[in-house]
Write a protein that holds these residues in place. Structure first.
Motif, PDB file in Angstrom:
ATOM      1  N   VAL A 136      46.532  36.925  36.850  1.00  0.00           N
ATOM      2  CA  VAL A 136      46.990  38.249  37.286  1.00  0.00           C
ATOM      3  C   VAL A 136      47.377  39.156  36.111  1.00  0.00           C
ATOM      4  O   VAL A 136      46.985  40.325  36.074  1.00  0.00           O
ATOM      5  CB  VAL A 136      48.157  38.118  38.282  1.00  0.00           C
ATOM      6  CG1 VAL A 136      48.706  39.495  38.664  1.00  0.00           C
ATOM      7  CG2 VAL A 136      47.716  37.358  39.528  1.00  0.00           C
ATOM      8  N   PRO A 137      48.145  38.669  35.118  1.00  0.00           N
ATOM      9  CA  PRO A 137      48.579  39.594  34.042  1.00  0.00           C
ATOM     10  C   PRO A 137      47.584  39.748  32.898  1.00  0.00           C
ATOM     11  O   PRO A 137      47.927  40.285  31.849  1.00  0.00           O
ATOM     12  CB  PRO A 137      49.870  38.937  33.537  1.00  0.00           C
ATOM     13  CG  PRO A 137      49.645  37.483  33.745  1.00  0.00           C
ATOM     14  CD  PRO A 137      48.796  37.348  34.978  1.00  0.00           C
ATOM     15  N   THR A 138      46.343  39.301  33.095  1.00  0.00           N
ATOM     16  CA  THR A 138      45.395  39.320  31.972  1.00  0.00           C
ATOM     17  C   THR A 138      44.632  40.629  31.824  1.00  0.00           C
ATOM     18  O   THR A 138      43.997  40.859  30.795  1.00  0.00           O
ATOM     19  CB  THR A 138      44.369  38.178  32.121  1.00  0.00           C
ATOM     20  OG1 THR A 138      43.651  38.346  33.359  1.00  0.00           O
ATOM     21  CG2 THR A 138      45.055  36.820  32.107  1.00  0.00           C
ATOM     22  N   ALA A 152      37.537  39.707  32.808  1.00  0.00           N
ATOM     23  CA  ALA A 152      38.105  39.727  34.166  1.00  0.00           C
ATOM     24  C   ALA A 152      37.025  39.442  35.200  1.00  0.00           C
ATOM     25  O   ALA A 152      37.252  38.706  36.182  1.00  0.00           O
ATOM     26  CB  ALA A 152      38.767  41.069  34.441  1.00  0.00           C
ATOM     27  N   VAL A 195      54.225  37.037  35.982  1.00  0.00           N
ATOM     28  CA  VAL A 195      53.365  38.219  35.937  1.00  0.00           C
ATOM     29  C   VAL A 195      54.024  39.317  35.110  1.00  0.00           C
ATOM     30  O   VAL A 195      53.385  39.946  34.250  1.00  0.00           O
ATOM     31  CB  VAL A 195      53.065  38.720  37.366  1.00  0.00           C
ATOM     32  CG1 VAL A 195      52.401  40.092  37.324  1.00  0.00           C
ATOM     33  CG2 VAL A 195      52.176  37.723  38.099  1.00  0.00           C
ATOM     34  N   LEU A 231      52.569  40.713  31.451  1.00  0.00           N
ATOM     35  CA  LEU A 231      52.140  42.086  31.195  1.00  0.00           C
ATOM     36  C   LEU A 231      52.933  42.737  30.071  1.00  0.00           C
ATOM     37  O   LEU A 231      52.361  43.359  29.167  1.00  0.00           O
ATOM     38  CB  LEU A 231      52.274  42.925  32.474  1.00  0.00           C
ATOM     39  CG  LEU A 231      51.279  42.637  33.594  1.00  0.00           C
ATOM     40  CD1 LEU A 231      51.662  43.399  34.854  1.00  0.00           C
ATOM     41  CD2 LEU A 231      49.859  42.998  33.173  1.00  0.00           C
ATOM     42  N   LYS A 244      50.849  40.650  26.854  1.00  0.00           N
ATOM     43  CA  LYS A 244      49.790  41.579  26.456  1.00  0.00           C
ATOM     44  C   LYS A 244      50.043  42.155  25.064  1.00  0.00           C
ATOM     45  O   LYS A 244      49.145  42.193  24.211  1.00  0.00           O
ATOM     46  CB  LYS A 244      49.690  42.714  27.475  1.00  0.00           C
ATOM     47  CG  LYS A 244      48.696  42.482  28.579  1.00  0.00           C
ATOM     48  CD  LYS A 244      47.274  42.538  28.051  1.00  0.00           C
ATOM     49  CE  LYS A 244      46.253  42.368  29.140  1.00  0.00           C
ATOM     50  NZ  LYS A 244      44.876  42.375  28.617  1.00  0.00           N
ATOM     51  N   GLY A 294      48.529  46.784  33.543  1.00  0.00           N
ATOM     52  CA  GLY A 294      47.450  46.067  34.229  1.00  0.00           C
ATOM     53  C   GLY A 294      47.525  46.332  35.704  1.00  0.00           C
ATOM     54  O   GLY A 294      48.215  45.620  36.424  1.00  0.00           O
ATOM     55  N   SER A 321      44.476  43.727  38.125  1.00  0.00           N
ATOM     56  CA  SER A 321      45.597  42.807  38.359  1.00  0.00           C
ATOM     57  C   SER A 321      45.941  42.722  39.846  1.00  0.00           C
ATOM     58  O   SER A 321      46.217  41.640  40.372  1.00  0.00           O
ATOM     59  CB  SER A 321      46.826  43.257  37.562  1.00  0.00           C
ATOM     60  OG  SER A 321      46.635  43.055  36.181  1.00  0.00           O
ATOM     61  N   VAL A 339      53.427  43.431  39.439  1.00  0.00           N
ATOM     62  CA  VAL A 339      52.421  44.184  38.684  1.00  0.00           C
ATOM     63  C   VAL A 339      52.882  45.625  38.484  1.00  0.00           C
ATOM     64  O   VAL A 339      52.778  46.183  37.379  1.00  0.00           O
ATOM     65  CB  VAL A 339      51.055  44.144  39.397  1.00  0.00           C
ATOM     66  CG1 VAL A 339      50.076  45.120  38.743  1.00  0.00           C
ATOM     67  CG2 VAL A 339      50.481  42.734  39.380  1.00  0.00           C
ATOM     68  N   SER A 364      53.877  47.087  34.876  1.00  0.00           N
ATOM     69  CA  SER A 364      53.084  48.202  34.352  1.00  0.00           C
ATOM     70  C   SER A 364      53.968  49.394  34.003  1.00  0.00           C
ATOM     71  O   SER A 364      53.754  50.062  32.981  1.00  0.00           O
ATOM     72  CB  SER A 364      52.016  48.613  35.379  1.00  0.00           C
ATOM     73  OG  SER A 364      51.096  47.563  35.605  1.00  0.00           O
TER      74      SER A 364
END
Length: 465
Positions: A144-146, A183, A311, A315, A319, A357, A361, A383, A387
């Motif tokens: 999810v956080p990629t 992704a 998550v 992020l 990241k 993301g 995400s 998310v 973000s």
């Protein structure tokens, strides 16, 4: 005898004029789409957290489509599997262009953004995994956080009014393109369960026909649009995520120009489809995916439940550390030198911005926790919160350097000879210097004339009354 040393490559150096023009056009459309994405997200949150929340659920879960074809889907499902196929189609064209005409064409130049993107996906996944291993949570959400949402990131830049130099914007765009590629691979490999070989075979045959028509030079939207819909429907029914069909078709388009062509077919189609993707497909997906109930307890769960905390940390922390660390290590071991006009603090700011993301995400969050609606909503909240925090941190870092960025952008845009080409791209052209000499001579002649007029007026005033 001392061996000659190969000069170190320049990292985040000046773009070529065609690449700069393409990046500017692409990011301009993404910025507009990003603003619409922000508005759609705000609308979804308001709709889902007011007395109208029941209507939000009814609309999102309303089913439509031909059941006989296996396409009786909810509105939310159509947005995620249908509209996002358009988004991934554009992503496929962007990736193809980068591979044949952009930064990814040269393996040496491609190494840095590719490693940065890979590290920017691996570290968040590792942060999520460690958080959940220590907290006893589920590892299903590691992907999810990629992802990085380029449209949302550019919308943040537009809102805060930061003038990023073109090299930093190009780095962010290339990073996002590579990010999208991985992704897509993650979705295809890890979120495909039962496969219908007959439907998958039909989709592959459809893609082969699509490719043959392109190679034969067949034109006409009335040929390709129906065929694309058939391919998408077969891909959806095969069990492979339907957005893969969009990527595959985008990668098949020719993105290099032939003699006499102003734009390649890929560039032309991207120019036509990008507004549909950025202005309609992605905002509608956000409208029906970002509508989660926000309350004090829900926000508190983001920082207490291992899945959501993983998550969030992935992020905000993963990241930034991954992108910056991958960039620094690659530059260090390849002896690439940073552009003297920029500093590593600028790379850190862009790396933090990559923590936004959103679109992909949210999609991966729905796939990872399919069947657990409560946890899916909590992951979406994580998310959103992650973000927003990443955007706030990036804003603070970018604002510190905004005066420097503004000065660099002014130099990049300066066109004193007014020929439509920035002066920095003409410094080695003798014709440019001749034009500038003529301009300066005209200015000097005008100044001399004004001085003579003023001097004459002054001499007349000195006489007796």
């Amino acid at each position: 005898m001392t061996a000659l040393r190969t000069p170190a490559r320049k990292f985040l150096g000046r773009l070529s004029l065609p690449e700069r023009t393409f990046v500017a056009d692409a990011l301009r459309a993404e910025t507009v789409g990003g603003v619409l994405l922000l508005l759609a997200t705000i609308a979804a949150l308001i709709w889902a957290n007011t007395p109208l929340q029941d209507s939000y659920a009814r609309v999102a879960h309303f089913h439509l489509g031909p059941a006989a074809l296996g396409l009786d889907l909810s509105v939310e499902h159509w947005a995620a599997d249908g509209l996002l196929a358009v988004f991934f189609f554009v992503a496929g064209i962007e990736l193809k262009r980068e591979l044949v005409a952009g930064d990814l064409r040269d393996p040496k130049a491609a190494l840095l953004p590719v490693v940065a993107a890979v590290c920017g996906m691996a570290v968040p996944a590792l942060v999520y995994a460690l958080t959940n291993a220590l907290g006893g949570g589920s590892l299903d959400g590691w992907a999810v956080p990629t992802a990085t949402d380029i449209a949302f990131a550019l919308a943040v830049l537009a809102v805060i009014g930061t003038s990023l130099p073109s090299a930093l914007r190009a780095f962010l765009l290339t990073l996002a393109v590579v990010d999208d590629l991985f992704a897509i691979l993650i979705i295809a490999v890890f979120f495909t369960e039962d496969i219908d070989l007959a439907a998958l075979g039909g989709a592959v045959i459809g893609l082969a026909v699509f490719w043959l028509l392109l190679r034969k030079g067949i034109r006409g939207w009335y040929v390709y649009v129906p065929l694309a819909l058939v391919i998408w429907g077969l891909m959806y029914n095969s069990g492979v995520h339907a957005t893969i069909a969009g990527v595959a078709m985008g990668l098949m388009l020719r993105c290099h120009r032939r003699e006499g062509e102003e734009h390649s077919p890929g560039e032309h189609i991207e120019h036509l489809v990008r507004p549909l993707s950025a202005g309609l497909a992605v905002p509608l997906f956000a409208l029906f995916s970002a509508g989660v109930a926000v309350s004090g307890s829900a926000l508190g769960d983001v920082f207490t439940r291992p899945e959501t905390l993983g998550v969030f940390l992935g992020l905000v922390v993963g990241k930034a550390v991954g992108v910056f660390g991958g960039t620094w290590l690659t530059a260090r071991f390849t002896r690439a030198t940073l552009n003297e006009d920029l500093a590593w603090a600028d790379v850190a700011a862009v790396a933090t911005l990559a923590g936004i993301g959103f679109t992909v995400s949210l999609l991966i969050g729905e796939l990872a926790f399919q069947g657990d609606e409560a946890l899916t909503d909590e992951i979406k909240a994580a998310v959103l919160v992650g973000s927003v925090i990443a955007a706030a941190l990036a804003t603070a870092l970018l604002k510190i350097r905004n005066a420097k960025y503004r000065a660099l952008c002014e130099v990049e845009e300066r066109d004193d000879d007014r020929d439509g080409i920035p002066d920095i791209y003409e410094e080695d052209d003798p014709a440019y210097h001749l034009r500038m000499a003529e301009i300066y001579e005209r200015k000097a002649a005008e100044h001399r004339r004004l001085a003579e007029v003023k001097g004459g007026a002054g001499a007349g005033d000195d006489g007796p009354a």
